[in-house]
Every structure is written in C-alpha cells, then in structure tokens.
Design an enzyme around this catalytic site. Structure first.
Site, short mmCIF file in Angstrom:
data_model
loop_
_atom_site.label_atom_id
_atom_site.label_comp_id
_atom_site.label_asym_id
_atom_site.label_seq_id
_atom_site.Cartn_x
_atom_site.Cartn_y
_atom_site.Cartn_z
N TYR A 1 0.98 -1.18 0.06
CA TYR A 1 -0.08 -0.05 0.03
C TYR A 1 0.96 1.29 0.10
CZ TYR A 1 -4.92 -0.81 0.29
OH TYR A 1 -6.16 -1.07 -0.22
N GLU B 1 -0.52 4.84 -0.48
CA GLU B 1 -1.23 5.98 -0.59
C GLU B 1 -0.43 7.37 -0.30
OE1 GLU B 1 -5.10 5.52 1.44
OE2 GLU B 1 -5.78 3.89 0.05
N ASP C 1 -6.53 15.72 -23.11
CA ASP C 1 -6.54 14.27 -22.91
C ASP C 1 -5.73 13.69 -24.35
OD1 ASP C 1 -7.11 11.49 -23.13
OD2 ASP C 1 -8.90 11.39 -22.12
N THR D 1 -3.28 7.96 -20.98
CA THR D 1 -3.20 6.60 -20.63
C THR D 1 -1.60 6.11 -21.09
OG1 THR D 1 -3.83 5.70 -22.69
CG2 THR D 1 -5.43 5.74 -20.93
N LYS E 1 -1.43 2.88 -24.83
CA LYS E 1 -1.91 2.93 -26.20
C LYS E 1 -0.66 3.07 -26.90
CE LYS E 1 -6.89 4.34 -25.21
NZ LYS E 1 -6.69 5.14 -23.90
N ARG F 1 -0.70 -1.05 -18.63
CA ARG F 1 -2.19 -0.56 -18.70
C ARG F 1 -1.97 0.57 -17.39
NH1 ARG F 1 -6.55 -1.54 -21.11
NH2 ARG F 1 -5.23 -2.85 -22.62
N1 DSN Z 1 -11.50 2.54 -24.71
C1 DSN Z 1 -10.26 3.42 -25.15
C2 DSN Z 1 -10.49 3.40 -26.72
O1 DSN Z 1 -10.44 2.37 -27.35
O2 DSN Z 1 -10.15 4.36 -27.20
C3 DSN Z 1 -10.60 4.81 -24.58
O3 DSN Z 1 -10.98 4.78 -23.30
#
Ligand code: DSN
Length: 479
Positions: free
Chosen positions: A65, A67, A242, A271, A274, A280
C-alpha cells in the site's frame, strides 16, 4: 545468457509457478499470447508492451500500500515504491518536457478524474471540497457528497462531441464527468469532418466553460492545441488535453509545435498503454500551479496506487526516451497513412478523407453495412477492429456506422507500409463481400450479416501468413 533466452526463461518459469497453483489460469495466459500472435490487431487503442515492461509488473510491489505521494505516504515502508514512482515521474517529465508528472492513475478515466478535481479545487471556492480533500473519500457522508455537489454546482465543461471522436469522460452522461459538469460539445465541420476552430471559439464565448477539453479517441487528424489554448484564455477557461490516444506520437516528436499539447495545456492526461506502448494505466502532466492539487489524486479519487504498474511505467517511459522510439512513432503514422491510402484507392469512404495520426475511421455505410456488422465480419476473418460512431451517425452509438482502425500494435510487430496496403486489401475484401442480414421476422437487421465462409477463411489465412513474417515477441518461446 542472451536476452532473448532470458525472456523465454522468465515467462516460462512464471507460468510454471502459476500452473502449479491454478493450471487454468496458466493455460489462459498462454492462450492469450497465442491469440494475440495470431490476430491482425487493428484496435487503435491497443499495443504490445515490451517483455521488460510486462515483467516489471509481476512482483512483490503488488503487495504494498502506498497512498499519498513520494516522501508523503499514509503507510510506512514505502522507500522502494518511492524509488519507482519518482523514476517514472522523472522519465515522464523529461520525455514530455512537463514541469510535473503524477504517475499513479490506474487508467485514463482515473487520470481525467484527478485532473477535473484538481481544476475544481484550484478554481472553485467550495468549503465542502476542502473538507472532502482533508478526509479519506470513504469517510464522506451522504450529506458531505450532497453539499459538495451543490457547492460545486453547474460548473461547465466544453469538450469534443462523442460522435465527432470525443471521449465519454469528457462530460458525457454514462461517465461521472457528465454528472459533475454541465457539459456542452463542439463537433466537426460536416463538409470536411475537421474541427472548426471558429465554431469552438463561438461556443466557448457563449457557454463560458470552466474547462475546455481537447483530445479525442476517434478523430483521425492533428489538433492545433495553440489555437485551443487561445480560445480557453479568451474565456478564462482551464485548458485540459487528454492525449491518451496519441501520447506515443507526442513522445516520439511526431507531434511538435502547435500539435504538442504539453506546452499549450494547463493540464494533460494520458493512458500509458496505447501508442505510448507501456503498461495499462494513466498519468497526469501539469505545471507547478496545479501540481499540489494533482498529487492529491489518491485518496481524493483514486484507490491505493499500484506500485508494480508504476515500476512498469518507469521501464516503458525509459524505453520511450530512447532514440528508436521516435522512429517507431513516425512509422505508426506512415503505416496509418498507407492503410488509409490503400482503402481510399479501393473505394472506401474515410472520415476526413484520410489521417495524420495513428488511426483511420472507415464510414462503412459506403459498403451498405453498420459498424456492428462490419466489426463482426472482420473478426470472422481474423481482423480485430472496433466499431465506432461517425459524425452525425445515423445508426447511433451501439450499432454505429464506422470502423476505427489503428496501427500502433502492428507497427510494434514490425509491419510496414507494404503490409498496410495488403491489410487494406483484406479489409476491403471482407467489407465488400459482406451484406446485411435479416432478423428472425425477416426485417432488416443492424447486427446480422452474411459473409461467405470461404471468403472469411481465405482472408483469415492470408492475414495469418502476413503475421507469420512478423512474429510477436519473437524472443519469447513458451514451449
Ligand atoms: N477505450 C479506449 C479506446 O478504445 O479508445 C478509450 O478509453
């Protein structure tokens, strides 16, 4: 021991240990590798993390943990977590040229929530918000939440509309952001499919949002963040971007100047899994003025941080700082453009007529199909994509009229522009040979479709041959 045999040994040994406790889990993990190796993955938001990134997650950091933030924890014994969190943040700052990086968010939605609350806390005087920040989220009573919502009430957010490619978390009803904010959207020009910045400015002047959101999950073009910042400034809005989809293109310096959000936005979320090709998770970047509020993400809106994932973020971000990542990022875009060109030459209709990022949005109404029918027909043929709304979509958000395809994953495997042309041929063959089906009562269905098994089989076989020349994780042999 060579690194490739080290990787094989590591994954094989890990699976052997898992198998000794629950063999079905080990079998599913092995099957997932086989499936990923055998499918033509064109999901624009997916990728393949490196073995080092994957391996950094499977360890005892998972048991801790932590936090709070580096050096300011609610739990004792976080010295090693501090090390990996600080490393991940340092790599993120250096990679993106940001003053501050917060690497705890578990996902993109979490990163956006952290950013929203940081902006609210920075901009809105609400005693209930201060009280909430002073306590653990689990300790808030119903009355606290009620007071909070009322006191913050009616704060406004302006983001890109869902059917133009915006994201659910930019103020839309199925997400908490749609309950926290009074939301309005900007769309795209119906003739070109491109963002109409004059229209965005007009809407901003009228609506006067607290937050202007840039960024998308299905817009195949660059966005001019300098112009959006000017619009935000002109109405006193905080400008948030974003960049989840295109973070890899920013990291790889394909998007620079007006197209790099970091120098223009007050706060940037992303994120890490990607186009950035990490584990992730999520991340927030900002200037010093929002840093303190952003660092309150846990426990304000996040559960305990995931130290094993922060360790993997540090590894992946270190990889993205290497010179070859810029080459990878450029190849993602070259591949997307080759795929778009191949589809256009074969007569497909693309939203905006092409791409300058990692994704292509096919309007499948030109094939007489819904997105749902096209997605399934492609899947039957070994091609993994996802259906997506197109601007002013006549089929709504469930059936949709589009197929979104992206190149980060296939580029990681090593496929290049020649293979993209062949991929375009396979997609066009499947879509061209699929026809809408009928429901049980004989009426037209938006889900059913007819595709000759022989066509699906032939395309699937060809896709397999294409992939065989570019093995996924060639350094990893499980048997
Ligand atoms: N689920 C993602 C996407 O496929 O674009 C975005 O959150």
């Amino acid at each position: 021991m060579s690194s490739s045999s080290a990787e094989s040994t590591a994954f094989r040994s890990a699976l052997e240990v898992v198998r000794s406790v629950e063999p079905r889990v080990a079998a599913a993990i092995g099957a997932e590798l086989t499936d990923q190796r055998e499918s033509l993955k064109l999901i624009a938001s997916e990728n393949y993390a490196s073995p080092a990134t994957l391996l950094a997650m499977g360890n005892w950091f998972s048991d801790k943990y932590a936090e709070g933030t580096v050096g300011r924890r609610f739990y004792a014994g976080c010295q090693n977590v501090d090390t990996v969190e600080a490393l991940a943040a340092e790599h993120a700052r250096e990679l993106f040229g940001a003053a501050h990086a917060y690497v705890q968010p578990h996902s993109g939605i979490d990163a956006n929530l952290v950013a929203f609350w940081a902006v609210l806390a920075d901009r809105v005087e609400a005693p209930a918000l201060r009280r909430a920040q002073a306590r653990h989220v689990n300790d808030l009573t119903e009355q606290d939440w009620y007071a909070l919502r009322r006191e913050l009430g009616n704060q406004r957010m302006l983001g890109m509309s869902l059917d133009a490619g915006g994201h659910l978390t930019h103020g839309f009803r199925p997400n908490i952001s749609g309950k926290m904010f009074d939301q309005r959207s900007y769309g795209t020009d119906p003739a070109t499919g491109l963002i109409d910045y004059d229209k965005v400015a007009e809407t901003a002047r009228e609506f006067k949002p607290l937050i202007l959101v840039g960024g998308y999950s299905a817009y195949p073009r660059k966005v001019n963040f300098r112009i959006l910042r000017e619009i935000a400034d002109s109405v006193g809005a905080t400008f948030m971007v974003d960049m989840a989809h295109f973070a890899g293109l920013v990291a790889g310096k394909v998007f620079t100047g007006d197209f790099d959000p970091v120098p223009h936005a007050h706060i940037v979320t992303t994120t890490t899994h990607k186009s950035l090709r990490g584990p992730r998770g999520g991340m927030v970047l900002c200037g010093p003025e929002l840093a303190d509020q952003v660092d309150r993400g846990c426990p304000m809106v996040l559960g305990g941080p995931l130290p094993h994932v922060m360790a993997a973020k540090a590894v992946a971000l270190a990889e993205a700082r290497r010179p070859d990542f810029a080459d990878y990022a450029q190849r993602i875009v070259n591949n997307a453009q080759a795929l778009a060109d191949g589809l256009l030459r074969r007569g497909a209709k693309l939203v905006t007529g092409g791409t300058d990022n990692h994704l292509v949005l096919i309007d499948v109404t030109s094939y007489g199909l819904t997105g749902r029918q096209a997605e399934q027909a492609l899947l039957d043929s070994g091609i993994v994509t996802n259906r997506n709304a197109v601007p002013q979509d006549p089929n709504g958000a469930w059936y949709t009229s589009g197929i979104r395809i992206g190149t980060p994953a296939l580029t990681t495997r090593g496929l290049g522009t020649a293979q993209m042309d062949e991929t375009a041929e396979l997609i066009h063959t499947v879509l061209g040979q699929t026809t809408p089906g009928a429901g049980a009562d004989g009426t037209a269905s938006k889900a059913k479709y007819v595709l000759d098994d022989a066509v699906a089989e032939k395309v699937s076989q060809r896709a397999g041959e294409l992939l065989a020349a570019f093995p996924l994780y060639p350094s990893v042999e499980l048997s």
